[in-house]
Design a protein around this motif. Sequence first.
Motif, PDB file in Angstrom:
ATOM      1  N   GLY A  34     -40.529  -9.927  51.709  1.00 32.62           N
ATOM      2  CA  GLY A  34     -41.330  -8.450  51.510  1.00 32.62           C
ATOM      3  C   GLY A  34     -40.584  -7.387  51.751  1.00 32.62           C
ATOM      4  N   SER A  35     -39.905  -7.510  52.812  1.00 30.05           N
ATOM      5  CA  SER A  35     -39.254  -6.264  53.265  1.00 30.05           C
ATOM      6  C   SER A  35     -37.961  -6.020  52.318  1.00 30.05           C
ATOM      7  N   SER A  36     -37.456  -7.158  52.029  1.00 31.78           N
ATOM      8  CA  SER A  36     -36.198  -7.100  51.195  1.00 31.78           C
ATOM      9  C   SER A  36     -36.589  -6.482  49.730  1.00 31.78           C
ATOM     10  N   SER A  37     -37.798  -7.040  49.333  1.00 33.74           N
ATOM     11  CA  SER A  37     -38.190  -6.652  48.228  1.00 33.74           C
ATOM     12  C   SER A  37     -38.790  -5.055  48.031  1.00 33.74           C
ATOM     13  N   ARG A  38     -39.348  -4.564  49.194  1.00 31.50           N
ATOM     14  CA  ARG A  38     -39.593  -3.034  49.354  1.00 31.50           C
ATOM     15  C   ARG A  38     -38.374  -2.096  49.192  1.00 31.50           C
ATOM     16  N   SER A  39     -37.272  -2.916  50.056  1.00 28.53           N
ATOM     17  CA  SER A  39     -35.903  -2.083  50.015  1.00 28.53           C
ATOM     18  C   SER A  39     -35.485  -2.046  48.678  1.00 28.53           C
ATOM     19  N   HIS A  40     -35.452  -3.156  47.803  1.00 28.23           N
ATOM     20  CA  HIS A  40     -35.065  -3.114  46.375  1.00 28.23           C
ATOM     21  C   HIS A  40     -35.816  -2.403  45.478  1.00 28.23           C
ATOM     22  N   ASP A  41     -37.086  -2.198  45.758  1.00 29.81           N
ATOM     23  CA  ASP A  41     -37.980  -1.415  45.010  1.00 29.81           C
ATOM     24  C   ASP A  41     -37.498   0.171  45.245  1.00 29.81           C
ATOM     25  N   ARG A  42     -37.304   0.348  46.475  1.00 30.21           N
ATOM     26  CA  ARG A  42     -36.975   1.807  46.972  1.00 30.21           C
ATOM     27  C   ARG A  42     -35.513   2.266  46.213  1.00 30.21           C
ATOM     28  N   GLU A  43     -34.454   1.373  46.275  1.00 23.37           N
ATOM     29  CA  GLU A  43     -33.262   1.338  45.395  1.00 23.37           C
ATOM     30  C   GLU A  43     -33.475   1.711  44.159  1.00 23.37           C
ATOM     31  N   MET A  44     -34.232   0.845  43.458  1.00 20.69           N
ATOM     32  CA  MET A  44     -34.437   1.058  42.104  1.00 20.69           C
ATOM     33  C   MET A  44     -35.151   2.409  41.653  1.00 20.69           C
ATOM     34  N   GLN A  45     -36.281   2.912  42.540  1.00 22.95           N
ATOM     35  CA  GLN A  45     -36.842   4.141  42.387  1.00 22.95           C
ATOM     36  C   GLN A  45     -35.756   5.505  42.349  1.00 22.95           C
ATOM     37  N   VAL A  46     -34.914   5.223  43.481  1.00 24.51           N
ATOM     38  CA  VAL A  46     -33.761   6.280  43.647  1.00 24.51           C
ATOM     39  C   VAL A  46     -33.145   6.342  42.428  1.00 24.51           C
ATOM     40  N   GLN A  47     -32.633   5.212  41.816  1.00 22.64           N
ATOM     41  CA  GLN A  47     -31.549   4.990  40.874  1.00 22.64           C
ATOM     42  C   GLN A  47     -32.528   5.622  39.457  1.00 22.64           C
ATOM     43  N   CYS A  48     -33.776   5.193  39.374  1.00 21.54           N
ATOM     44  CA  CYS A  48     -34.391   5.716  37.942  1.00 21.54           C
ATOM     45  C   CYS A  48     -34.765   7.162  38.236  1.00 21.54           C
ATOM     46  N   GLU A  49     -34.612   7.760  39.284  1.00 21.86           N
ATOM     47  CA  GLU A  49     -34.827   9.270  39.576  1.00 21.86           C
ATOM     48  C   GLU A  49     -33.566  10.019  39.306  1.00 21.86           C
ATOM     49  N   GLU A  50     -32.442   9.301  39.583  1.00 27.17           N
ATOM     50  CA  GLU A  50     -31.107   9.891  39.177  1.00 27.17           C
ATOM     51  C   GLU A  50     -30.911  10.003  37.777  1.00 27.17           C
TER      52      GLU A  50
END
Length: 62
Positions: A34-50
């Motif tokens: 779950g923690s890894s998944s949330r971290s991955h989700d955050r990374e994807m969100q940052v990449q999307c915003e960029e």
Amino acid sequence: MRGDTIFSKNHDMESYDIVAEDIDQQMAQSNNVGSSSRSHDREMQVQCEEIVRTMWKDYIKD
């Protein structure tokens, strides 16, 4: 009495301990996933915003 059957000779208390340990291990693994998944989700969100920022900059230049 119903509660007394839990402690009768017919039940192996060690098997209950093994099941409890398995459940603890599964919960720990689940928390890590779950923690890894949330971290991955955050990374994807940052990449999307960029990507959105880059697209917006290209759009307003024209």
